[in-house]
Design an enzyme around this catalytic site. Structure first.
Site: not given
Ligand SMILES: [Zn+2]
Length: 428
Positions: A85, A87, A147, A181-182, A205, A387
């Site tokens: 992903h 994002d 991520d 995705e997040e 992921d 994150h």
């Molecule tokens: Zn992720």
């Protein structure tokens, strides 16, 4: 000894890391939710075309879609997909400045002198294992976007390798670079027609090399609306029904010890996400999570029964319930095709990784893609401290991901010819 070109991985990672692709749940009506994600998806389309592949952008899903055409003539080698992903998580992504620490010495790194933001192996011991590698961090005020840009770039490395090494035999491999995705939207919008006849797929992921996740929560959301009766307090005797009191009654009957902070491993929970009230009305938003299907549906039933019981107690249907499934455990789908897990773990061993299947207390794009008929466990992307401002990755870890993906593609050919590893997955 690297598998792919480390300089190339480094350059692509830094390029994409600098782009602000943070997704935004408040713009859920847009596909993708933010323009930076579309820009990156379109760049990926161009990049894949520069490799000599066909690629396109799907405006309905926001995915960049491509395919590495197979080079074997054996119908037993079924197509499969790989998804990463674009994002990044809900943390500042404005003006990201990746910092490259070559031949990392395993010591602490001052990310930001002014604000004294320090990446310290004493706090994050996993860093010590990366000594000698090319470590990439942020500059302390933003996230880095590991991520899942580490997954994106590891996958790019694998694709480029396969294109440049036609002697490595593989079947058709579908590629999906998706948005949002997040915020749980990417997988829901994924179009399975973009991976026609794919028997299975993998997401990339988070996680460390060797980890693999095929067990996740089953998830649902319960919204409870409570209707009170508001009358002037001076004339309220026998008339007023205080929605706050009804709400308190409801909340007090939830199992007090089954909350996120009191459960671990494969234990499920209820979590009150929000509760608000006045005399006139009250609203409770609750999520339900469990790995085990029977326990999960029993939890849903518990909430339904509690609402029914309270309606009997207070009368006039004071409580109303809206219960929606959010996603289902990937294991529900993968257990019917254990090969998808065994194949990855067999390939892990062949590239020197120790397979570590781990239950994941959350959900991924793979939950939604699995539900759409393509069983999709999650592999890894090799980064750390996801994150936030302490995110990091090494170029070598992305290289390991690329090597692993190439090996899975080739192992799929070998097992299709010589017999698949169909060993059933361990029971719960
Ligand atoms: Zn992720």
């Amino acid at each position: 000894m690297s598998f792919t070109d480390l300089d190339y991985l480094e350059q692509e990672f830094i390029h994409f890391a600098k782009e602000n692709t943070r997704s935004d749940a408040n713009q859920a009506e847009q596909v993708p939710t933010t323009p930076g994600q579309k820009k990156m998806a379109l760049e990926l389309v161009d990049l894949l075309k520069s490799y000599g592949l066909r690629a396109h952008y799907n405006p309905a899903s926001g995915f960049c879609i491509s395919k590495v055409p197979g080079n074997v003539d054996n119908p037993k080698v079924t197509p499969f997909g790989i998804v990463a992903h674009v994002d990044t998580a809900d943390f500042s992504a404005v003006n990201i400045q990746p910092q490259v620490h070559r031949n990392y010495d395993g010591q602490k790194i001052v990310l930001n002198e002014q604000e004294q933001i320090v990446l310290d192996p004493a706090e994050f011991p996993a860093l010590k294992q990366l000594q000698g590698q090319t470590l990439i961090t942020g500059s302390g005020t933003t996230l880095l976007g590991v991520d899942d840009k580490a997954g994106v770039v590891g996958l790019l490395g694998a694709i480029k390798y396969l294109v440049e090494h036609p002697e490595v035999k593989h079947g058709d491999i579908y590629i999906g670079f998706g948005p949002d995705e997040e915020i749980g939207l990417g997988g829901t919008r994924f179009d399975p027609n973009d991976f026609p006849d794919a028997e299975f797929a993998y997401t990339l992921d988070n996680g460390q090399p060797g980890e693999l996740q095929y067990e996740t929560f089953n998830a649902s959301e319960a919204k409870i609306h409570i209707r009170g009766t508001l009358v002037h307090p001076g004339n309220a005797y026998g008339l007023m029904v205080d929605a706050t009191k009804l709400m308190t009654d409801f909340l007090s009957q939830l199992p007090a010890d089954q909350s996120p902070e009191q459960t671990k491993d494969k234990e499920g929970f209820y979590m009150v996400v929000s509760a608000s009230s006045n005399v006139d009305h009250a609203d409770v938003d609750l999520i339900i999570r469990d790995f085990d299907w029977d326990k999960f549906t029993a939890r849903e039933q518990f909430i339904k029964d509690l609402v029914a019981k309270l309606n009997q107690k207070y009368g006039e249907d004071r409580f109303s319930l809206q219960l929606d499934r959010t996603y289902l455990n990937i294991a529900n789908f993968v257990r019917k095709l254990p090969y998808v897990v065994n194949l990855a773990m067999d390939a892990y061993k062949k590239v020197g990784l120790t397979p570590q299947p781990k239950p994941f207390r959350g959900g991924t794009d793979g939950n939604f893609i699995s539900e759409k008929g393509i069983p999709t466990p999650n592999l890894f992307n090799g980064g750390g401290n996801y994150h936030g401002r302490y995110e990091y990755i090494t170029v070598e870890q992305m290289d390991k991901l690329a090597e692993t993906l190439v090996r899975i593609a080739h192992e799929h050919v070998l097992q299709s010819e010589n017999g698949r590893n169909e060993t059933p997955l361990p029971a719960d």
